[in-house]
Design an enzyme around this catalytic site. Structure first.
Site, PDB file in Angstrom:
ATOM      1  N   GLY A  93       0.853  -1.627   0.074  1.00 30.40           N
ATOM      2  CA  GLY A  93       0.081  -0.104   0.536  1.00 30.40           C
ATOM      3  C   GLY A  93       1.070   1.292  -0.295  1.00 30.40           C
ATOM      4  O   GLY A  93       2.226   0.760  -0.121  1.00 30.40           O
ATOM      5  N   ARG A  96       4.628   5.446   1.832  1.00 28.51           N
ATOM      6  CA  ARG A  96       5.202   6.833   2.014  1.00 28.51           C
ATOM      7  C   ARG A  96       4.867   7.892   0.777  1.00 28.51           C
ATOM      8  O   ARG A  96       5.601   8.914   1.119  1.00 28.51           O
ATOM      9  CB  ARG A  96       7.291   6.849   1.618  1.00 28.51           C
ATOM     10  N   LYS A 117       5.627  11.191  -2.997  1.00 34.64           N
ATOM     11  CA  LYS A 117       6.665  10.596  -2.144  1.00 34.64           C
ATOM     12  C   LYS A 117       7.664  10.909  -1.259  1.00 34.64           C
ATOM     13  O   LYS A 117       7.223  12.137  -1.253  1.00 34.64           O
ATOM     14  CB  LYS A 117       7.289   9.863  -3.762  1.00 34.64           C
ATOM     15  N   ASP A 129      10.446   5.320   7.780  1.00 38.57           N
ATOM     16  CA  ASP A 129      10.008   6.510   8.142  1.00 38.57           C
ATOM     17  C   ASP A 129       8.603   6.988   7.081  1.00 38.57           C
ATOM     18  O   ASP A 129       8.650   8.373   7.596  1.00 38.57           O
ATOM     19  CB  ASP A 129      10.774   7.093   8.434  1.00 38.57           C
ATOM     20  N   GLY A 130       8.302   6.864   5.853  1.00 36.94           N
ATOM     21  CA  GLY A 130       7.355   7.231   5.177  1.00 36.94           C
ATOM     22  C   GLY A 130       7.979   9.092   4.339  1.00 36.94           C
ATOM     23  O   GLY A 130       7.462   9.610   4.420  1.00 36.94           O
ATOM     24  N   ARG A 190      -2.266  -0.087  -9.874  1.00 36.06           N
ATOM     25  CA  ARG A 190      -1.614  -0.442 -10.575  1.00 36.06           C
ATOM     26  C   ARG A 190      -1.379  -1.772  -9.856  1.00 36.06           C
ATOM     27  O   ARG A 190      -2.995  -2.706 -10.187  1.00 36.06           O
ATOM     28  CB  ARG A 190      -0.417  -0.783  -9.185  1.00 36.06           C
ATOM     29  N   ASP A 260       3.610  -3.951  -8.101  1.00 30.93           N
ATOM     30  CA  ASP A 260       3.220  -3.113  -7.635  1.00 30.93           C
ATOM     31  C   ASP A 260       4.002  -1.560  -8.017  1.00 30.93           C
ATOM     32  O   ASP A 260       3.260  -0.559  -7.645  1.00 30.93           O
ATOM     33  CB  ASP A 260       3.738  -2.856  -5.919  1.00 30.93           C
ATOM     34  N   ASN A 261       4.805  -2.079  -9.066  1.00 30.04           N
ATOM     35  CA  ASN A 261       5.292  -0.602  -9.646  1.00 30.04           C
ATOM     36  C   ASN A 261       4.747  -0.261 -11.158  1.00 30.04           C
ATOM     37  O   ASN A 261       5.897   0.163 -12.059  1.00 30.04           O
ATOM     38  CB  ASN A 261       6.692  -0.936  -9.520  1.00 30.04           C
ATOM     39  N   ASP A 270       7.757   5.527 -10.232  1.00 25.30           N
ATOM     40  CA  ASP A 270       8.715   4.836  -8.565  1.00 25.30           C
ATOM     41  C   ASP A 270      10.009   4.719  -9.075  1.00 25.30           C
ATOM     42  O   ASP A 270       9.935   3.887  -9.029  1.00 25.30           O
ATOM     43  CB  ASP A 270       7.664   4.452  -8.384  1.00 25.30           C
TER      44      ASP A 270
END
Length: 470
Positions: A93, A96, A117, A129-130, A190, A260-261, A270
């Site tokens: 999911g 970040r 991002k 840490d996002g 995606r 997922d990319n 990404d």
């Protein structure tokens, strides 16, 4: 917001809200200690009526994430699963990033999405840490600018803001500077979005998502009498085949082609450990952790096709297998034609009557690849020297096959009549990227970064690209 400049070309359309909250989670952006604007893409902003923002207004929206007027009231973190290097992961999911706004392109009426991002933690951050390193943000701007210039379907870096935090990373010197990036793309649906629905057996949601993609992400008209799932998958196969071909002609290695990319619109996005290959080396890899070469330069077509097969498996929840298999079997022919089209465009050539000849393009592809492999010649230098369809005299007998394959073509009208061709070819090799970052990291010197952006855009104008080859 009373001081928002209401440009006539600003057309908000928060289309994601039509899907419903089973597809995303409302989240809150991080509160950053600083907001230093490092890059704003006014060309992209002009497409969606945002070029009139002052720098302080820009930072309010793209660093502090104050909602845009009549747009999404709160950022949305998308839910999805995915295969990562072949292993299925149901714990993914937006970890970040989030979708911040959706707008209509002023000219084409396409739905454009502003996603982030490094904007903070979400329910899917796990132990992360996002955040985004400033180096990672700089690298993504460079990658997207270069790919766009080469005619590859890609997200566009919209904004890069340094945020004043010191980040710890295990794979680069730490502490390191932080940033938040905003990218503009045709959505962030995606393959992994569909995998999640299949995993949960959510057939109704999957039908809803297929219909939403057809209505919002794809331009469809006469073919809408097809079965919607078959039509959707047909479009996804065609778009991703073009993406794979664009990577090959550009010499680009994404590095992490997990499901997922891969965006179902066939738009690259990404960017992590990407690299441009200096020579035509099928085994060239971008990620230091890709020990098996799963996503090597020459295996990207295979990887994207495998990912499409995972999408087909997911769609089996609401569609019989035969039409999906038939569409998958069309991938190779579509890849070959897209490769030929990209090749002709990067060489600045076309058939005398302006048509596209599949067989001639295939022969050209084979000749170019064989010569590049045999000589170890620079990819960027070859395309620069050969632009317009004529090889210089110092290209020896090993290039005779390329000369023969070029013979049926003519140069584009502009040919080499552009100042770009009086200099040196624009490239984006890892040494150049590291030198640009070193100047920023060591001396806070952004001049090499901006000079490279200017050079890339000069190349884009010289190659006569006007957006992507959709």
């Amino acid at each position: 917001m009373t001081d928002f400049p209401q440009a006539p070309s600003y057309h908000p359309d928060p289309a994601l809200l039509k899907l419903g909250d089973s597809f995303y989670d409302a989240v809150t952006a991080a509160d950053f200690p600083q907001a230093i604007l490092r890059f704003r893409n006014d060309r992209a902003a002009a497409q969606v009526g945002l070029e009139g923002l002052s720098d302080p207004q820009w930072l309010n929206h793209f660093a502090r994430f104050q909602p845009l007027p009549d747009n999404l009231p709160q950022p949305l973190a998308m839910r999805y699963h995915g295969h990562q290097f072949g292993s299925y992961n149901p714990d993914l999911g937006d970890g970040r990033g989030f979708t911040f706004a959706q707008l209509r392109d002023a000219q084409m009426n396409d739905l454009m999405e502003l996603g982030t991002k490094g904007s903070g933690t979400t329910p899917y951050s796990r132990s992360g840490d996002g955040r985004l390193t400033l180096k990672g943000g700089v690298r993504e701007v460079l990658a997207t600018e270069m790919l766009e210039a080469l005619g590859v379907q890609t997200s566009r870096s919209f904004s890069l803001v340094e945020t004043g935090e010191a980040l710890q990373r295990h794979d680069e010197p730490s502490p390191t500077r932080s940033a938040v990036l905003v990218r503009m793309s045709h959505g962030h649906i995606r393959i992994g979005t569909f995998q999640r629905l299949a995993y949960h057996g959510a057939a109704d949601d999957m039908r809803r998502l297929v219909d939403w993609c057809l209505a919002e992400l794809f331009v469809t008209s006469a073919e809408r009498d097809q079965d919607p799932v078959d039509h959707f998958f047909d479009l996804a196969v065609a778009r991703t085949a073009r993406l794979a071909a664009g990577y090959m002609v550009s010499g680009f290695v994404h590095g992490v082609l997990n499901t997922d990319n891969i965006n179902v619109t066939g738009e690259s996005f990404d960017y992590g450990p990407w690299r441009f290959a200096p020579t035509f080396d099928p085994g060239f890899t971008a990620a230091y952790f890709d020990h098996s070469g799963l996503y090597a330069y020459g295996r990207q077509r295979e990887a994207i096709l495998w990912n499409l097969a995972q999408l087909a498996i997911s769609l089996r929840l609401i569609c019989d297998a035969p039409p999906l298999v038939a569409r998958l079997e069309m991938f190779e022919a579509r890849f070959r034609d897209a490769y030929g089209l990209h090749l002709e465009r990067r060489l600045g050539i076309e058939a005398p009557d302006g048509s596209f000849d599949t067989q001639a393009a295939w022969q050209l592809q084979q000749a170019v690849e064989a010569a590049l492999i045999a000589t170890g010649h620079s990819i960027d230098r070859f395309f620069f020297d050969a632009y317009g369809g004529t090889l210089p005299a110092d290209y020896g007998a090993q290039w005779d096959g390329v000369r023969a394959a070029l013979a049926p073509y003519r140069a584009f009208a502009q040919g080499r009549d552009h100042p770009y061709f009086s200099g040196e070819p624009c490239s984006m090799l890892i040494e150049e990227v590291e030198a640009i970052w070193s100047a920023i990291d060591r001396d806070d010197d952004w001049r090499p970064f901006h000079a490279k952006i200017a050079k890339i855009r000069e190349m884009r104008d010289a190659l006569s690209y006007r957006g992507t080859l959709w």
